[in-house]
Design a protein around this motif. Structure first.
Motif, PDB file in Angstrom:
ATOM      1  N   GLU A  71       0.827  -1.202   0.000  1.00 19.60           N
ATOM      2  CA  GLU A  71       0.000   0.000   0.000  1.00 19.60           C
ATOM      3  C   GLU A  71       0.871   1.266   0.000  1.00 19.60           C
ATOM      4  N   ASP A  72       0.295   2.310  -0.539  1.00 18.55           N
ATOM      5  CA  ASP A  72       0.951   3.620  -0.521  1.00 18.55           C
ATOM      6  C   ASP A  72       0.524   4.338   0.760  1.00 18.55           C
ATOM      7  N   VAL A  73       1.269   4.098   1.841  1.00 15.54           N
ATOM      8  CA  VAL A  73       0.965   4.674   3.152  1.00 15.54           C
ATOM      9  C   VAL A  73       2.276   5.078   3.816  1.00 15.54           C
ATOM     10  N   ARG A  74       2.325   6.298   4.314  1.00 15.27           N
ATOM     11  CA  ARG A  74       3.496   6.777   5.047  1.00 15.27           C
ATOM     12  C   ARG A  74       3.031   7.468   6.320  1.00 15.27           C
ATOM     13  N   LEU A  75       3.787   7.270   7.389  1.00 17.47           N
ATOM     14  CA  LEU A  75       3.462   7.862   8.685  1.00 17.47           C
ATOM     15  C   LEU A  75       4.407   9.018   8.964  1.00 17.47           C
ATOM     16  N   GLU A  76       3.833  10.166   9.336  1.00 15.19           N
ATOM     17  CA  GLU A  76       4.631  11.346   9.648  1.00 15.19           C
ATOM     18  C   GLU A  76       4.203  11.897  11.002  1.00 15.19           C
ATOM     19  N   LYS A  77       5.179  12.257  11.827  1.00  8.03           N
ATOM     20  CA  LYS A  77       4.887  12.916  13.099  1.00  8.03           C
ATOM     21  C   LYS A  77       4.611  14.398  12.839  1.00  8.03           C
ATOM     22  N   LEU A  78       3.775  14.981  13.662  1.00  9.62           N
ATOM     23  CA  LEU A  78       3.507  16.414  13.608  1.00  9.62           C
ATOM     24  C   LEU A  78       4.191  17.060  14.806  1.00  9.62           C
ATOM     25  N   ASP A  79       5.252  17.792  14.561  1.00  7.79           N
ATOM     26  CA  ASP A  79       6.044  18.372  15.642  1.00  7.79           C
ATOM     27  C   ASP A  79       5.442  19.691  16.126  1.00  7.79           C
ATOM     28  N   GLY A  80       5.739  20.011  17.375  1.00  6.86           N
ATOM     29  CA  GLY A  80       5.345  21.300  17.926  1.00  6.86           C
ATOM     30  C   GLY A  80       3.872  21.447  18.217  1.00  6.86           C
ATOM     31  N   VAL A  81       3.156  20.332  18.327  1.00  8.08           N
ATOM     32  CA  VAL A  81       1.718  20.381  18.586  1.00  8.08           C
ATOM     33  C   VAL A  81       1.463  20.135  20.070  1.00  8.08           C
ATOM     34  N   VAL A  82       0.598  20.938  20.660  1.00  5.80           N
ATOM     35  CA  VAL A  82       0.237  20.769  22.067  1.00  5.80           C
ATOM     36  C   VAL A  82      -1.266  20.536  22.172  1.00  5.80           C
ATOM     37  N   ALA A  83      -1.671  19.831  23.226  1.00 13.45           N
ATOM     38  CA  ALA A  83      -3.084  19.528  23.458  1.00 13.45           C
ATOM     39  C   ALA A  83      -3.614  20.389  24.592  1.00 13.45           C
ATOM     40  N   ARG A  84      -4.856  20.828  24.439  1.00 10.79           N
ATOM     41  CA  ARG A  84      -5.458  21.682  25.460  1.00 10.79           C
ATOM     42  C   ARG A  84      -6.956  21.440  25.503  1.00 10.79           C
ATOM     43  N   LEU A  85      -7.489  21.223  26.702  1.00  9.48           N
ATOM     44  CA  LEU A  85      -8.929  21.084  26.897  1.00  9.48           C
ATOM     45  C   LEU A  85      -9.477  22.431  27.339  1.00  9.48           C
ATOM     46  N   ALA A  86     -10.430  22.961  26.576  1.00 11.16           N
ATOM     47  CA  ALA A  86     -10.955  24.295  26.849  1.00 11.16           C
ATOM     48  C   ALA A  86     -12.417  24.363  26.407  1.00 11.16           C
ATOM     49  N   PRO A  87     -13.142  25.389  26.853  1.00  5.63           N
ATOM     50  CA  PRO A  87     -14.558  25.503  26.465  1.00  5.63           C
ATOM     51  C   PRO A  87     -14.780  25.745  24.975  1.00  5.63           C
ATOM     52  N   GLU A  88     -13.776  26.288  24.277  1.00  5.56           N
ATOM     53  CA  GLU A  88     -13.909  26.572  22.851  1.00  5.56           C
ATOM     54  C   GLU A  88     -12.785  25.890  22.085  1.00  5.56           C
ATOM     55  N   PRO A  89     -13.048  25.453  20.845  1.00  7.45           N
ATOM     56  CA  PRO A  89     -11.976  24.851  20.051  1.00  7.45           C
ATOM     57  C   PRO A  89     -11.002  25.907  19.550  1.00  7.45           C
ATOM     58  N   ASP A  90      -9.770  25.501  19.331  1.00  5.08           N
ATOM     59  CA  ASP A  90      -8.769  26.380  18.741  1.00  5.08           C
ATOM     60  C   ASP A  90      -8.982  26.379  17.229  1.00  5.08           C
ATOM     61  N   PRO A  91      -9.242  27.536  16.612  1.00 14.87           N
ATOM     62  CA  PRO A  91      -9.478  27.573  15.162  1.00 14.87           C
ATOM     63  C   PRO A  91      -8.303  27.041  14.350  1.00 14.87           C
ATOM     64  N   ALA A  92      -7.098  27.067  14.932  1.00 12.60           N
ATOM     65  CA  ALA A  92      -5.913  26.608  14.210  1.00 12.60           C
ATOM     66  C   ALA A  92      -5.564  25.156  14.510  1.00 12.60           C
ATOM     67  N   ALA A  93      -6.439  24.440  15.196  1.00  9.70           N
ATOM     68  CA  ALA A  93      -6.128  23.079  15.627  1.00  9.70           C
ATOM     69  C   ALA A  93      -6.026  22.118  14.447  1.00  9.70           C
ATOM     70  N   VAL A  94      -5.053  21.203  14.519  1.00  9.17           N
ATOM     71  CA  VAL A  94      -4.973  20.138  13.518  1.00  9.17           C
ATOM     72  C   VAL A  94      -6.014  19.064  13.820  1.00  9.17           C
ATOM     73  N   LEU A  95      -6.424  18.982  15.085  1.00 11.97           N
ATOM     74  CA  LEU A  95      -7.535  18.134  15.506  1.00 11.97           C
ATOM     75  C   LEU A  95      -8.317  18.887  16.568  1.00 11.97           C
ATOM     76  N   ALA A  96      -9.634  18.902  16.451  1.00  8.81           N
ATOM     77  CA  ALA A  96     -10.492  19.511  17.459  1.00  8.81           C
ATOM     78  C   ALA A  96     -11.565  18.494  17.822  1.00  8.81           C
ATOM     79  N   VAL A  97     -11.507  18.007  19.048  1.00 12.55           N
ATOM     80  CA  VAL A  97     -12.361  16.907  19.488  1.00 12.55           C
ATOM     81  C   VAL A  97     -13.488  17.451  20.363  1.00 12.55           C
ATOM     82  N   PRO A  98     -14.752  17.296  19.972  1.00 10.41           N
ATOM     83  CA  PRO A  98     -15.851  17.737  20.837  1.00 10.41           C
ATOM     84  C   PRO A  98     -15.974  16.821  22.043  1.00 10.41           C
ATOM     85  N   ALA A  99     -16.138  17.422  23.226  1.00  5.35           N
ATOM     86  CA  ALA A  99     -16.207  16.649  24.467  1.00  5.35           C
ATOM     87  C   ALA A  99     -17.229  17.292  25.391  1.00  5.35           C
TER      88      ALA A  99
END
Length: 276
Positions: free
Chosen positions: A95-123
């Motif tokens: 398969e044509d699949v490659r795994l890449e790490k995303l550097d410099g990313v931090v996680a934060r739980l807050a009342p509003e999502p970060d508009p610049a987030a690479v992932l925004a998880v509703p909770a």
């Protein structure tokens, strides 16, 4: 509250959520065969929850994923990343699949999502944002939040739970029963058709932190180990355990024993608890 009690159970950090990118024309299809979620059904935003099973149908990881611009963005706890990297190395053949790490990313739980987030998880009323902007500061303890939100972690995976043992919220949000084959799917489907497991993941709230080796004593006389704990914003403590299915009745009163301390709590379902 004593420092010994607080430090008796390992604590998780929001900084240990690690985002990765799967790229290549086969990335989504390949991942669909590895996890419990239907990857093709993931909307552009927000992302969805998923689990990863071994061949025996035992869950070894939980994470979040989304598909965007032909690539898959996946977040796992740091303790699971090495095994996932090994999975990619061993199971990507032609398969044509490659795994890449995303550097410099931090996680934060807050009342509003970060508009610049690479992932925004509703909770619930919160959002878990993984972003390259801002600081990794959260208003809620990670272990407490994850138990309340129904997100299993390393302490639960150490007990080799079946998918169904993680409860109804995990099944409804992280598992697809119509997507077709994936690792462990045959066992998951067989257990689902039989409709019974021997254990169930539960949450308990107590007024004090628990010392190492705390146990839950059910009315039946059966005991189970407390797996992890965290401090809620209202200064209560929440912990998790895998109880016998006969004992894991929501609302049932149980005894939590922590050293010389004996506390009472009622059983709650992870994922159905309001996070203050």
């Amino acid at each position: 509250m004593t420092n010994d009690a607080v430090s008796s159970y390992p604590t998780s950090s929001w900084a240990d959520w690690v985002p990765m990118r799967l790229v290549g024309r086969d990335a989504a299809e390949w991942l669909n065969g590895q996890c419990t979620q239907a990857v093709a059904a993931v909307p552009a935003a927000p992302c969805l929850e998923t689990g990863f099973c071994d061949e025996r149908g035992r869950v070894w990881a939980f994470g979040f994923l989304t598909v965007r611009s032909g690539e898959v963005v996946l977040a796992l706890d740091r303790s699971r990343v090495g095994r996932f990297e090994q999975t990619v190395e061993e199971r990507v053949i032609l398969e044509d699949v490659r795994l890449e790490k995303l550097d410099g990313v931090v996680a934060r739980l807050a009342p509003e999502p970060d508009p610049a987030a690479v992932l925004a998880v509703p909770a619930g009323r919160w959002w878990l944002s993984l972003s390259t902007s801002g600081a990794a500061e959260s208003a809620v303890d990670r272990d407490a939040a994850e138990i309340a939100l129904g997100w299993p972690g390393a302490a639960e995976f150490a007990q080799a739970p079946l998918v169904q043992e993680l409860g109804p919220e995990f099944l409804s949000r992280a598992v697809s029963f119509s997507k077709g084959c994936y690792v462990g799917q045959e066992i998951v489907a067989r257990v689902q058709s039989r409709g019974r497991v021997h254990r169930r993941w539960v949450a308990l709230t107590v007024s004090k932190p628990l010392a190492a080796g705390a146990t839950v004593l059910a009315a039946s006389g059966r005991e189970a180990a407390v797996l992890r704990q965290g401090r809620l914003p209202d200064d209560r403590w929440i912990c998790s355990a895998l109880l016998s299915i006969e004992d894991a009745v929501p609302g049932q009163i149980v005894t939590v024993k922590s050293g010389e301390r004996v506390l009472e709590s009622s059983i709650a379902v992870p994922g159905r608890i309001d996070l203050p």
